[in-house]
Design a protein around this motif. Structure first.
Motif, PDB file in Angstrom:
ATOM      1  N   GLY A 158      40.864  -8.858   4.669  1.00 37.57           N
ATOM      2  CA  GLY A 158      41.858  -8.252   3.805  1.00 37.57           C
ATOM      3  C   GLY A 158      42.688  -9.318   3.092  1.00 37.57           C
ATOM      4  N   SER A 159      43.967  -9.025   2.879  1.00 37.61           N
ATOM      5  CA  SER A 159      44.858  -9.923   2.115  1.00 37.61           C
ATOM      6  C   SER A 159      46.080 -10.258   2.952  1.00 37.61           C
ATOM      7  CB  SER A 159      45.289  -9.258   0.799  1.00 37.61           C
ATOM      8  OG  SER A 159      44.171  -8.906   0.022  1.00 37.61           O
ATOM      9  N   PRO A 160      46.072 -11.368   3.703  1.00 35.56           N
ATOM     10  CA  PRO A 160      47.242 -11.745   4.499  1.00 35.56           C
ATOM     11  C   PRO A 160      48.334 -12.356   3.609  1.00 35.56           C
ATOM     12  CG  PRO A 160      45.535 -13.390   4.717  1.00 35.56           C
ATOM     13  CD  PRO A 160      44.952 -12.278   3.888  1.00 35.56           C
ATOM     14  N   LEU A 161      49.482 -12.596   4.197  1.00 32.68           N
ATOM     15  CA  LEU A 161      50.584 -13.224   3.483  1.00 32.68           C
ATOM     16  C   LEU A 161      50.270 -14.693   3.197  1.00 32.68           C
ATOM     17  CD1 LEU A 161      53.560 -11.760   5.561  1.00 32.68           C
ATOM     18  CD2 LEU A 161      52.736 -10.987   3.340  1.00 32.68           C
ATOM     19  N   PRO A 162      50.946 -15.285   2.213  1.00 28.18           N
ATOM     20  CA  PRO A 162      50.765 -16.723   1.960  1.00 28.18           C
ATOM     21  C   PRO A 162      51.115 -17.548   3.197  1.00 28.18           C
ATOM     22  CG  PRO A 162      51.920 -15.664   0.135  1.00 28.18           C
ATOM     23  CD  PRO A 162      51.844 -14.652   1.222  1.00 28.18           C
ATOM     24  N   ASP A 163      50.534 -18.769   3.264  1.00 24.78           N
ATOM     25  CA  ASP A 163      50.721 -19.614   4.442  1.00 24.78           C
ATOM     26  C   ASP A 163      52.183 -19.976   4.664  1.00 24.78           C
ATOM     27  OD1 ASP A 163      48.088 -19.496   4.982  1.00 24.78           O
ATOM     28  OD2 ASP A 163      47.581 -21.431   4.073  1.00 24.78           O
ATOM     29  N   ASP A 164      52.975 -20.110   3.577  1.00 25.54           N
ATOM     30  CA  ASP A 164      54.362 -20.505   3.766  1.00 25.54           C
ATOM     31  C   ASP A 164      55.209 -19.397   4.390  1.00 25.54           C
ATOM     32  OD1 ASP A 164      54.204 -18.820   1.667  1.00 25.54           O
ATOM     33  OD2 ASP A 164      55.440 -20.005   0.294  1.00 25.54           O
ATOM     34  N   GLN A 165      54.678 -18.166   4.451  1.00 20.02           N
ATOM     35  CA  GLN A 165      55.392 -17.070   5.073  1.00 20.02           C
ATOM     36  C   GLN A 165      54.882 -16.743   6.467  1.00 20.02           C
ATOM     37  OE1 GLN A 165      55.709 -13.610   2.532  1.00 20.02           O
ATOM     38  NE2 GLN A 165      55.806 -14.844   0.662  1.00 20.02           N
ATOM     39  N   MET A 166      53.753 -17.319   6.852  1.00 22.02           N
ATOM     40  CA  MET A 166      53.159 -16.978   8.136  1.00 22.02           C
ATOM     41  C   MET A 166      53.975 -17.509   9.307  1.00 22.02           C
ATOM     42  SD  MET A 166      50.702 -15.103   7.326  1.00 22.02           S
ATOM     43  CE  MET A 166      50.054 -14.926   8.960  1.00 22.02           C
ATOM     44  N   SER A 167      54.618 -18.658   9.145  1.00 14.44           N
ATOM     45  CA  SER A 167      55.370 -19.241  10.264  1.00 14.44           C
ATOM     46  C   SER A 167      56.563 -18.392  10.656  1.00 14.44           C
ATOM     47  CB  SER A 167      55.825 -20.660   9.895  1.00 14.44           C
ATOM     48  OG  SER A 167      56.638 -20.615   8.730  1.00 14.44           O
ATOM     49  N   THR A 168      57.091 -17.601   9.705  1.00 13.86           N
ATOM     50  CA  THR A 168      58.240 -16.742  10.004  1.00 13.86           C
ATOM     51  C   THR A 168      57.836 -15.279  10.213  1.00 13.86           C
ATOM     52  OG1 THR A 168      58.616 -16.391   7.636  1.00 13.86           O
ATOM     53  CG2 THR A 168      59.764 -18.240   8.682  1.00 13.86           C
ATOM     54  N   HIS A 169      56.555 -15.004  10.180  1.00 13.03           N
ATOM     55  CA  HIS A 169      56.100 -13.626  10.352  1.00 13.03           C
ATOM     56  C   HIS A 169      56.427 -13.159  11.777  1.00 13.03           C
ATOM     57  CE1 HIS A 169      53.422 -10.153  10.611  1.00 13.03           C
ATOM     58  NE2 HIS A 169      53.304 -10.208   9.276  1.00 13.03           N
ATOM     59  N   PRO A 170      57.106 -11.990  11.950  1.00 10.25           N
ATOM     60  CA  PRO A 170      57.516 -11.570  13.303  1.00 10.25           C
ATOM     61  C   PRO A 170      56.337 -11.336  14.239  1.00 10.25           C
ATOM     62  CG  PRO A 170      57.801  -9.774  11.706  1.00 10.25           C
ATOM     63  CD  PRO A 170      57.502 -11.018  10.920  1.00 10.25           C
ATOM     64  N   GLY A 171      55.226 -10.817  13.724  1.00 11.95           N
ATOM     65  CA  GLY A 171      54.081 -10.589  14.592  1.00 11.95           C
ATOM     66  C   GLY A 171      53.466 -11.877  15.088  1.00 11.95           C
ATOM     67  N   VAL A 172      53.404 -12.911  14.197  1.00 12.03           N
ATOM     68  CA  VAL A 172      52.836 -14.199  14.591  1.00 12.03           C
ATOM     69  C   VAL A 172      53.691 -14.848  15.663  1.00 12.03           C
ATOM     70  CG1 VAL A 172      52.253 -16.509  13.791  1.00 12.03           C
ATOM     71  CG2 VAL A 172      51.717 -14.517  12.376  1.00 12.03           C
ATOM     72  N   GLN A 173      55.002 -14.860  15.464  1.00 13.29           N
ATOM     73  CA  GLN A 173      55.894 -15.498  16.433  1.00 13.29           C
ATOM     74  C   GLN A 173      55.827 -14.796  17.783  1.00 13.29           C
ATOM     75  OE1 GLN A 173      57.426 -18.361  15.794  1.00 13.29           O
ATOM     76  NE2 GLN A 173      56.437 -18.275  13.766  1.00 13.29           N
ATOM     77  N   VAL A 184      53.026  -1.328   9.472  1.00 10.18           N
ATOM     78  CA  VAL A 184      52.862  -1.410  10.921  1.00 10.18           C
ATOM     79  C   VAL A 184      52.182  -2.730  11.235  1.00 10.18           C
ATOM     80  CG1 VAL A 184      51.714  -0.425  12.927  1.00 10.18           C
ATOM     81  CG2 VAL A 184      52.767   1.079  11.263  1.00 10.18           C
ATOM     82  N   VAL A 185      52.785  -3.505  12.127  1.00 11.60           N
ATOM     83  CA  VAL A 185      52.252  -4.812  12.523  1.00 11.60           C
ATOM     84  C   VAL A 185      51.908  -4.745  14.007  1.00 11.60           C
ATOM     85  CG1 VAL A 185      52.691  -7.286  12.698  1.00 11.60           C
ATOM     86  CG2 VAL A 185      53.627  -5.985  10.776  1.00 11.60           C
ATOM     87  N   ALA A 186      50.647  -4.990  14.343  1.00 15.31           N
ATOM     88  CA  ALA A 186      50.196  -5.069  15.731  1.00 15.31           C
ATOM     89  C   ALA A 186      49.739  -6.486  16.009  1.00 15.31           C
ATOM     90  CB  ALA A 186      49.066  -4.081  15.990  1.00 15.31           C
TER      91      ALA A 186
END
Length: 568
Positions: free
Chosen positions: A202-217, A237-239
């Motif tokens: 699919g289409s994930p967020l840009p890399d500069d936003q991934m470090s602050t993504h709540p699901g990633v953290q 919805v983020v799983a």
């Protein structure tokens, strides 16, 4: 009067229909809101289950490939040629699509597969530096040209290190995400500990936003769950779930309204269709009850009577729609053809039964006139031979006596067989005497007690009916001898004002009684079929009662309008 009716209609519309419709609309809107919250939670729960399953699948693949590299290192340590070890491990090439290699502790490659040349062409010591004995290390290379990241697993055993490489994309294929991937707004991505995207769907967020993504953290902290994230196209919805043991994070993200909106729109429009649908439904119910349900019930009752033998019941018209009337006409035609076929079959069975009885009489006559006479003559010759041998002083008395006894037993067996073929007692003395004789013969043949009783005033009936009842009892005793494993048999003949009934009962193993005569043929109950056919020929009713391990009982009931005034 007209104004009253008009006013009454307005009052009905204003006081009943409008408030009721408004209440339905309010309840529908409230139901849509409740449904919306439920759908929001349902989408979150679905995505959470999907991410758990996908993360578990990826983790399992990593553990599997880790175990495979450890086993490869062990084989290399045991003194096997490194290149031979790699050649024999061709079953691992599918998992390690970027190849396998074996090096020493200095990082010098001792053997590798062709697909591993892209990363073993330069020293690999920096990939294995500081690797301790028995340790397994995960590392990944990020090619500068933007190709798929390559993951390398290294394991040390002794002085050798086994390594295997595969792309993150090939690993991601092992995750089963179900039908979610069919949605255009759906996205799933795999990140490393720094939040950098390794592979995605699919289409994930840009890399500069991934470090602050709540699901990633949350996933990098080892948490598994779901949350809601505001976005430009609505709430998402983020799983999320961690990937063990690689310190990666798997994220699934989608706008839940895309899934729920079609259902919600349909829910909003549904109340508006309730009012006209209610009127149409009432009309349809009235029409269906009057023109379909009621005629079908009458037709069902007539069919039940037809199944019980009332052929005229199906001819009474039931009305209804044209299809039901056509169905009734078809059933009438079927009834006429079935009746004609039954009459033809009954005539054929009667002819076959008559022919069979004639053949039995012929065989019985030949046995009586020829075979039995020959056996009697043989017995007399044996007696004469015994007398002559005794005069000559030859001591063969015991042998002669045994031979004479065997001859007499053979004569008796042939006589019983002849009586079975042609029941002479039935023709001369009647049904009861014939059944007494067959009960006595069955007791000798089966070796078990056969109790015979008769109740009521004994009378004679027509010869065909007597013969049919005799054959039914004969076949029942034959079946008991072959299959029942019984230790006792009871035969009871009951005479009453309406006719007579013959009961044959045993205490054997029993059986499951087929519902229809066609089932009897399918289950090879040919003896039962013969009894049913003989009962049909004399218009008698044959009933069979049995259950496994509870014995069996056969009842033949013959109803007669008049009786012979002379008792038997």
């Amino acid at each position: 009067m007209k104004r009253f009716l008009d006013g009454f209609r307005i009052q009905i519309l204003t006081l009943i229909i409008f408030p009721f419709s408004l209440l339905i609309l309010i309840l529908a809107v409230m139901g849509v809101q409740v449904h919306q919250d439920a759908m929001r939670r349902l989408v979150a729960e679905r995505d959470e289950r999907s991410v758990r399953a996908a993360a578990a699948a990826i983790s399992q693949q990593l553990h599997h490939r880790e175990s495979a590299i450890i086993a490869l290192a062990l084989r290399a340590r045991d003194g096997n040629e490194p290149q031979s070890v790699l050649d024999q491990a061709n079953f691992l090439w599918g998992d390690y699509d970027q190849g396998l290699a074996i090096s020493d502790l200095d990082g010098i490659v001792l053997a590798n597969t062709e697909s591993a040349e892209s990363w073993t062409s330069s020293p690999v010591g920096d990939l294995t530096v500081g690797l301790n004995e028995g340790e397994v290390r995960f590392t990944h290379i990020f090619p500068e040209d933007g190709a798929d990241p390559i993951v390398i697993i290294a394991a040390r055993k002794g002085e050798l290190i086994a390594m295997g490489a595969f792309t993150v994309t090939s690993l991601m294929r092992t995750a089963t995400l179900g039908s979610l991937t069919d949605l255009q707004s759906y996205s799933a991505f795999l990140t490393d500990r720094s939040g950098r995207v390794l592979t995605s769907i699919g289409s994930p967020l840009p890399d500069d936003q991934m470090s602050t993504h709540p699901g990633v953290q949350a996933a990098l902290r080892g948490e598994t769950g779901s949350s809601y994230l505001p976005a430009e196209d609505g709430e998402h919805v983020v799983a999320f779930s961690p990937i063990i043991p690689s310190s990666w994070a798997l994220i699934i993200e989608e706008p839940w309204e895309v899934v729920a909106s079609p259902v919600l729109n349909l829910s909003l429009a549904a109340p508006l269709a309730l009012i006209p649908a209610l009127g149409v439904m009432l009309i349809a119910l009235w029409f269906g009850s009057r023109q379909i349900v009621s005629p079908l019930r009458q037709l069902e009752q007539q069919a039940s009577k037809l199944a019980r033998g009332d052929h005229e019941a199906i001819e009474e018209p039931v009305g209804g729609i044209a299809e039901i009337q056509l169905l009734q006409q078809t059933m009438v035609g079927m009834m006429e053809r079935i009746a004609a076929a039954q009459n033809a079959l009954r005539g054929y069975i009667k002819t076959m039964t008559t022919t069979q009885e004639d053949e039995r009489r012929r065989l019985a006559r030949e046995l009586h006139d020829e075979t039995i006479q020959d056996l009697i003559a043989l017995g007399q010759q044996v007696q004469i031979l015994g007398v002559e041998l005794k005069k000559d002083g030859v001591e063969k008395e015991s042998e002669i006596r045994g031979l004479h006894k065997s001859t007499q037993e053979s004569i008796e067996r042939v006589r019983r067989f002849s009586r079975g073929l042609r029941p002479i007692y039935l023709e001369e003395l009647g049904l009861i005497t014939a059944l007494q004789m067959i009960a006595r013969d069955a007791e000798l043949d089966l070796g078990i007690p056969v109790d015979f009783r008769s109740e009521g005033q004994i009378r004679r009936i027509d010869p065909d009916s007597e013969l049919a009842l005799y054959r039914i009892v004969q076949e029942a005793l034959s079946n008991i001898g072959r299959h029942a494993q019984a230790s006792q048999v009871w035969i009871n003949v009951i005479f009453d004002d309406g006719g007579l009934a013959v009961h044959i009962r045993d205490n054997g193993v029993g059986f499951d009684v087929p519902e229809r005569i066609t089932d009897m043929a399918r289950n090879e109950h040919f003896g039962l079929i013969g009894m049913v056919e003989r009962a049909m020929l004399i218009d008698a009713k044959l009933s069979i009662h049995s259950q496994p391990e509870q014995g069996a009982e056969i009842v033949a009931r013959l109803t007669l309008d008049g009786w012979d005034e002379t008792p038997e």
